[in-house]
Scaffold this motif. Structure first.
Motif, PDB file in Angstrom:
ATOM      1  N   PRO A  91      18.779  40.470 -22.441  1.00  0.00           N
ATOM      2  CA  PRO A  91      17.446  40.547 -21.829  1.00  0.00           C
ATOM      3  C   PRO A  91      16.893  39.130 -21.685  1.00  0.00           C
ATOM      4  O   PRO A  91      17.208  38.296 -22.516  1.00  0.00           O
ATOM      5  CB  PRO A  91      16.635  41.358 -22.842  1.00  0.00           C
ATOM      6  CG  PRO A  91      17.467  41.498 -24.071  1.00  0.00           C
ATOM      7  CD  PRO A  91      18.836  41.019 -23.787  1.00  0.00           C
ATOM      8  N   PHE A 126      20.886  43.277 -17.956  1.00  0.00           N
ATOM      9  CA  PHE A 126      20.469  44.057 -19.128  1.00  0.00           C
ATOM     10  C   PHE A 126      19.921  45.398 -18.646  1.00  0.00           C
ATOM     11  O   PHE A 126      20.258  46.463 -19.176  1.00  0.00           O
ATOM     12  CB  PHE A 126      19.400  43.294 -19.911  1.00  0.00           C
ATOM     13  CG  PHE A 126      18.781  44.087 -21.034  1.00  0.00           C
ATOM     14  CD1 PHE A 126      19.418  44.211 -22.249  1.00  0.00           C
ATOM     15  CD2 PHE A 126      17.557  44.710 -20.857  1.00  0.00           C
ATOM     16  CE1 PHE A 126      18.842  44.951 -23.283  1.00  0.00           C
ATOM     17  CE2 PHE A 126      16.977  45.444 -21.878  1.00  0.00           C
ATOM     18  CZ  PHE A 126      17.625  45.553 -23.099  1.00  0.00           C
ATOM     19  N   LEU A 155      28.630  51.402 -25.069  1.00  0.00           N
ATOM     20  CA  LEU A 155      28.079  50.517 -26.101  1.00  0.00           C
ATOM     21  C   LEU A 155      29.176  49.675 -26.743  1.00  0.00           C
ATOM     22  O   LEU A 155      28.912  48.575 -27.229  1.00  0.00           O
ATOM     23  CB  LEU A 155      27.332  51.344 -27.147  1.00  0.00           C
ATOM     24  CG  LEU A 155      26.061  51.990 -26.601  1.00  0.00           C
ATOM     25  CD1 LEU A 155      25.448  52.939 -27.606  1.00  0.00           C
ATOM     26  CD2 LEU A 155      25.044  50.924 -26.208  1.00  0.00           C
ATOM     27  N   ILE A 175      11.936  50.474 -24.331  1.00  0.00           N
ATOM     28  CA  ILE A 175      12.543  49.357 -23.603  1.00  0.00           C
ATOM     29  C   ILE A 175      12.056  48.024 -24.196  1.00  0.00           C
ATOM     30  O   ILE A 175      12.842  47.104 -24.432  1.00  0.00           O
ATOM     31  CB  ILE A 175      12.212  49.416 -22.082  1.00  0.00           C
ATOM     32  CG1 ILE A 175      12.564  50.789 -21.529  1.00  0.00           C
ATOM     33  CG2 ILE A 175      12.942  48.323 -21.323  1.00  0.00           C
ATOM     34  CD1 ILE A 175      13.990  51.211 -21.711  1.00  0.00           C
ATOM     35  N   LEU A 210      13.865  47.545 -27.419  1.00  0.00           N
ATOM     36  CA  LEU A 210      15.263  47.127 -27.243  1.00  0.00           C
ATOM     37  C   LEU A 210      15.344  45.657 -26.832  1.00  0.00           C
ATOM     38  O   LEU A 210      16.169  44.907 -27.358  1.00  0.00           O
ATOM     39  CB  LEU A 210      15.951  47.986 -26.178  1.00  0.00           C
ATOM     40  CG  LEU A 210      16.399  49.389 -26.578  1.00  0.00           C
ATOM     41  CD1 LEU A 210      17.066  50.085 -25.398  1.00  0.00           C
ATOM     42  CD2 LEU A 210      17.367  49.353 -27.747  1.00  0.00           C
ATOM     43  N   VAL A 211      14.492  45.268 -25.887  1.00  0.00           N
ATOM     44  CA  VAL A 211      14.510  43.873 -25.411  1.00  0.00           C
ATOM     45  C   VAL A 211      14.217  42.918 -26.572  1.00  0.00           C
ATOM     46  O   VAL A 211      14.955  41.953 -26.809  1.00  0.00           O
ATOM     47  CB  VAL A 211      13.468  43.683 -24.274  1.00  0.00           C
ATOM     48  CG1 VAL A 211      13.260  42.210 -23.968  1.00  0.00           C
ATOM     49  CG2 VAL A 211      13.913  44.403 -23.016  1.00  0.00           C
ATOM     50  N   PHE A 224      16.935  42.919 -29.369  1.00  0.00           N
ATOM     51  CA  PHE A 224      18.129  42.213 -28.885  1.00  0.00           C
ATOM     52  C   PHE A 224      17.898  40.702 -28.913  1.00  0.00           C
ATOM     53  O   PHE A 224      18.738  39.928 -29.367  1.00  0.00           O
ATOM     54  CB  PHE A 224      18.373  42.685 -27.444  1.00  0.00           C
ATOM     55  CG  PHE A 224      19.773  42.484 -26.935  1.00  0.00           C
ATOM     56  CD1 PHE A 224      20.606  43.570 -26.727  1.00  0.00           C
ATOM     57  CD2 PHE A 224      20.256  41.233 -26.636  1.00  0.00           C
ATOM     58  CE1 PHE A 224      21.882  43.404 -26.234  1.00  0.00           C
ATOM     59  CE2 PHE A 224      21.535  41.049 -26.144  1.00  0.00           C
ATOM     60  CZ  PHE A 224      22.351  42.146 -25.938  1.00  0.00           C
ATOM     61  N   TRP A 248      20.467  51.306 -29.447  1.00  0.00           N
ATOM     62  CA  TRP A 248      20.545  51.714 -28.035  1.00  0.00           C
ATOM     63  C   TRP A 248      20.795  53.219 -27.940  1.00  0.00           C
ATOM     64  O   TRP A 248      20.125  53.929 -27.189  1.00  0.00           O
ATOM     65  CB  TRP A 248      21.714  50.991 -27.337  1.00  0.00           C
ATOM     66  CG  TRP A 248      21.404  49.642 -26.796  1.00  0.00           C
ATOM     67  CD1 TRP A 248      21.013  48.553 -27.508  1.00  0.00           C
ATOM     68  CD2 TRP A 248      21.493  49.229 -25.432  1.00  0.00           C
ATOM     69  NE1 TRP A 248      20.857  47.488 -26.670  1.00  0.00           N
ATOM     70  CE2 TRP A 248      21.151  47.863 -25.401  1.00  0.00           C
ATOM     71  CE3 TRP A 248      21.846  49.860 -24.245  1.00  0.00           C
ATOM     72  CZ2 TRP A 248      21.130  47.123 -24.221  1.00  0.00           C
ATOM     73  CZ3 TRP A 248      21.830  49.127 -23.070  1.00  0.00           C
ATOM     74  CH2 TRP A 248      21.462  47.771 -23.063  1.00  0.00           C
TER      75      TRP A 248
END
Lengths: 257, 562
Positions: A174, A179, A198, B128, B131-132, B135, B173
């Motif tokens: 991201p 992404f 994954l 979202i 997750l962003v 990560f 995820w």
């Protein structure tokens, strides 16, 4: 006719074993810029072939499981193979193949052509940039192999930054568009298939970690080299910046599809 | 105050962008801007927390159109203040500590970026955004840990961290997509409200949706919080700069505890997951503490101490004490940050002044030298050791809320408190002192103060975090059959009491030395060797990596690199 279509499409928008032809085509392109152009144009041609021939919808209805398995196998295979190389050019090709093969997961879905083209570009653009940086590295050091000298962060700081950021962009970090493209690919899968996708993400994490370790760390042992120009760095940085911005605005569009 | 809140996580991004783009060579100015903006962020976070405490309410603020939102609930506001506080300390410390390092300005920009990413992570109101941010924490941390590119070891250990974090991203995820598919939304508040309406949707392998998601979230948390088998990276993060180690051990590693709290509605319906989490946390706490004891490197020892603490924090979640886990991570964050930031001074001091004065605690506990005979009688010491912690802990909890003593999770934590307190008293008993009654009295006084303070603070903190009694639901979810539980507690209590009484007696009479005669020495050495090789976990991973890489290379040659 169908078989020829499959082979041609699989060679341009790669899936194994025709991904081998796709990689061969990239290798045979004369120079880094030609390779970069090829990695953008060839998959688009493959996509157009599928869309215009109508195969996109037919295949999606006739063999969704086979296509899904094929796409995921190719993505896993090339991500795994990318971990075994220390050459930036080969790494870029393998990562492009791994990412582009995910397009086959969306066969039969998404009626808008432009959306599919954006999906493919999300994987092609970082690969193209990486191939250009591999060319610059070859010009400066004689090869794009990282295993011999290493420690480029100190002697080629600008190029190292661009390679690092592009590598992150190529591996669905991201906020780069792929992404969100990966999220879109996830959304297209039944839950039971998701762990395989994954696994691709995990392998990408491994490959990018290995690449950055070879690129950045250690003491440089080679001859004196010249770094990328300031203008070139700004241009590369700007391209990546715009790419990231597109990601932020385009990202999440799959939510409303 | 809504607009003000949205500004908070963006401020460090602004600082990072300004430093990256405009201040590449302005070292002093870059550090100053970074510190000032972090201070401002901290003040704003405190203002938000105070305004909530004075009668605010939870709300979601939307940033983007399709995704991007922050959830301003007590958990977010507490975590914001905590993260900004730790970040400010690390920033201020780094101004002088990193001044001779190359890439000084980049370091501050990355610190800012890390602060912003964590702020988004703890406040994400949709999957979202979560997750962003989740990560990106791994990515930014990689570059912070690998700040010194001249050292291949820094790169190697940064890579270990990065790949473990990625392994933890994968289950998150999957959990996110299972939730999206099952409850048809990416918004966490919406998902949680639908989950309360339909908590028993079937998923796979006989698990319900909350159970499947709970397991996946637990695995994600294990990777971030260095639980056993996913812990190998944590002690080696010391190869990064000291301020990063402090930030890492005080803040980032706590993400597991945060994740459990953020998804608490899932765990209310996932008892089996909580039992599993308890076992993993317990193993991690024991292994981490055991490894800490055998280290001869201060920082590595602190690293394993963090692993033990994380095990305890996860274990708290496993017994349903979610709010206590947050309190624990904050308390641990501050004391571990101060230990890391002070470690350099201690090492420097030790190097300059070689003659270390004899220390009674060190000689009696670490060197195991026979203590002088001025001790309490063994029976009196054993009675004090065993009875006092039980009384103090029980009375303090009874005073706060009698209902707490009916919860199994609280009983388990009290049991651990009792064992820990008794062990501290036992260690005190072994110390040499001219007036042993006075020494024991001092230690008991401190113990009472700490327990009462901890109980009161954790109770009111828990009430602030979970004002609608969710804490009791979590305790209930973590409970097992009451008969089994009572039998287990009684057996364990008898075992511990018997072992302590025997130890006191053996230590006092010298009976063990006469009976042993060095026969257990081989076992001790084997155990030491096993722990000093870190149970061969990292060796196993290294071997696996070699095999996989060799396979990839052979495949590449076979397919002619195409």
């Amino acid at each position: 006719m169908d078989i020829i279509l499959w082979i041609v499409a699989g060679s341009l928008l790669p899936w194994f074993p025709f991904s081998w032809i796709f990689n061969r085509l990239l290798v045979s392109a004369p120079g880094a810029w030609a390779r970069a152009l090829a990695v953008i144009v060839l998959p688009q041609l493959g996509l157009l072939l599928l869309l215009k021939s109508g195969a996109w919808y037919v295949l999606g209805q006739e063999m969704p499981i086979a296509l899904r398995a094929l796409a995921l196998f190719t993505a896993i295979l090339y991500a795994y193979r990318a971990a075994g190389t220390r050459d930036v050019q080969i790494w870029a090709r393998f990562m492009a193949t791994s990412g582009l093969s995910l397009t086959w997961l969306l066969v039969g879905l998404l009626p808008q052509h432009w959306d599919m083209q954006l999906f493919v570009l999300a994987w092609s653009i970082p690969a193209a940039l990486m191939l250009i940086w591999a060319g610059v590295l070859t010009k400066q050091t004689g090869a794009s192999y990282l295993g011999l000298s290493g420690g480029f962060a100190r002697v080629l700081p600008r190029l190292s930054v661009l390679i690092s950021l592009t590598a992150l962009a190529a591996t669905a970090t991201p906020i780069f568009p792929n992404f969100f493209a990966l999220l879109q690919a996830m959304e297209s899968l039944p839950i039971i298939w998701m762990p395989l996708l994954l696994l691709v993400l995990l392998l990408w994490g491994w490959t990018v970690g290995r690449l950055l370790q070879d690129l950045l760390f250690g003491i440089y042992h080679g001859e004196a080299v010249h770094d990328l120009s300031v203008a070139g760095t700004w241009l590369g940085g700007l391209t990546l910046g715009v790419f990231a911005l597109v990601g932020i605005f385009w990202g999440g569009i799959w939510i409303i599809n | 105050m809504g607009d003000l809140a949205i500004v908070i996580p963006f401020l460090p991004i602004l600082s990072a962008a300004v430093i990256f783009i405009f201040m590449h060579s302005a070292r002093k100015a870059a550090a100053r801007i970074s510190v000032i903006i972090t201070l401002l962020t901290f003040i704003l976070a405190l203002i938000e927390l105070t305004s909530y405490a004075l009668g605010g309410f939870s709300r979601v603020e939307i940033i983007g159109t399709l995704w991007g939102s922050v959830w301003l609930d007590p958990l977010t506001l507490i975590m914001w203040s905590f993260v900004c506080g730790i970040s400010l300390l690390v920033h201020m410390y780094s101004v002088r500590y990193m001044v001779e390092e190359a890439n000084y300005t980049r370091f501050f920009a990355l610190l800012d970026l890390m602060t912003a990413t964590i702020l988004f992570m703890v406040s994400a109101a949709d999957l979202i955004t979560l997750l962003v941010a989740w990560f990106l924490v791994g990515v930014v941390l990689y570059f912070l840990l690998g700040h010194d590119t001249n050292r291949p070891a820094a790169g190697r250990y940064a890579f270990w961290t990065q790949i473990t974090y990625r392994a933890g991203d994968v289950p998150l995820w999957l959990a996110a997509f299972v939730l999206i598919r099952s409850y048809h939304s990416i918004s966490l508040p919406v998902i949680f409200s639908r989950l309360q309406m339909y908590p028993h949707l079937d998923a796979f392998w006989g698990l319900s949706i909350p159970e499947l998601v709970g397991f996946l979230l637990a695995f994600a948390a294990f990777a971030r919080s260095a639980q056993f088998l996913l812990h190998g990276w944590l002690p080696y993060t010391m190869d990064g700069p000291t301020p990063v180690s402090a930030l890492m051990h005080a803040g980032i590693v706590n993400a597991g505890g945060f994740l459990f709290n953020r998804f608490f509605p899932v765990f209310e319906h996932a008892s089996i997951v909580l039992h599993f989490v308890f076992i993993v946390g317990l193993i991690t706490a024991v292994v981490g503490s055991a490894m800490m004891l055998i280290q001869n490197d201060v920082k590595r020892s602190l690293g394993y101490s963090t692993m033990g603490q994380m095990g305890f924090m996860v274990m708290e979640c496993g017994v349903g004490a979610f709010a206590l886990a947050v309190f624990h991570l904050i308390a641990h964050g501050f004391f571990k940050a101060s230990l890391f930031l002070g470690a350099g001074n201690i090492i420097g001091e030790a190097r300059e002044h070689d003659g270390v004065p004899p220390d009674s605690v060190y000689t009696s506990i670490v060197e195991r030298r026979p203590a002088k005979p001025s001790r309490l009688p063994w029976l009196a010491a054993a009675a004090l050791t065993i009875i006092v912690p039980v009384v103090v802990l029980s009375v303090s909890h009874l005073f706060v809320s009698s209902r707490l003593l009916h919860e199994q999770g609280v009983i388990i934590l009290l049991f651990f408190g009792w064992v820990t307190g008794a062990q501290a008293l036992f260690a005190t008993h072994k110390m040499t002192h001219t007036n042993p009654w006075r020494l024991m009295g001092g230690i008991l006084g401190s113990f009472v103060l700490v327990v009462i303070g901890y109980t009161l603070i954790s109770h009111y903190f828990g009430h602030f975090l979970y004002p609608h009694g969710e804490g009791y639901q979590l305790y209930s979810a973590a409970s097992i059959n009451s008969v089994y539980f009572d039998v287990l507690v009684i057996i364990l209590a008898l075992l511990f009491v018997g072992a302590w009484a025997l130890t006191f007696f053996a230590d006092s009479s010298g009976w063990w030395d006469r009976a042993d005669q060095g026969r257990w020495r081989g076992v001790y050495l084997a155990l030491y060797a096993l722990l000093s090789r870190e149970l061969y976990v990292n060796d196993l991973y290294a071997r696996m990596t070699q095999v996989l890489l060799s396979g990839a290379r052979r495949l590449n040659v076979l397919l002619r690199w195409c």
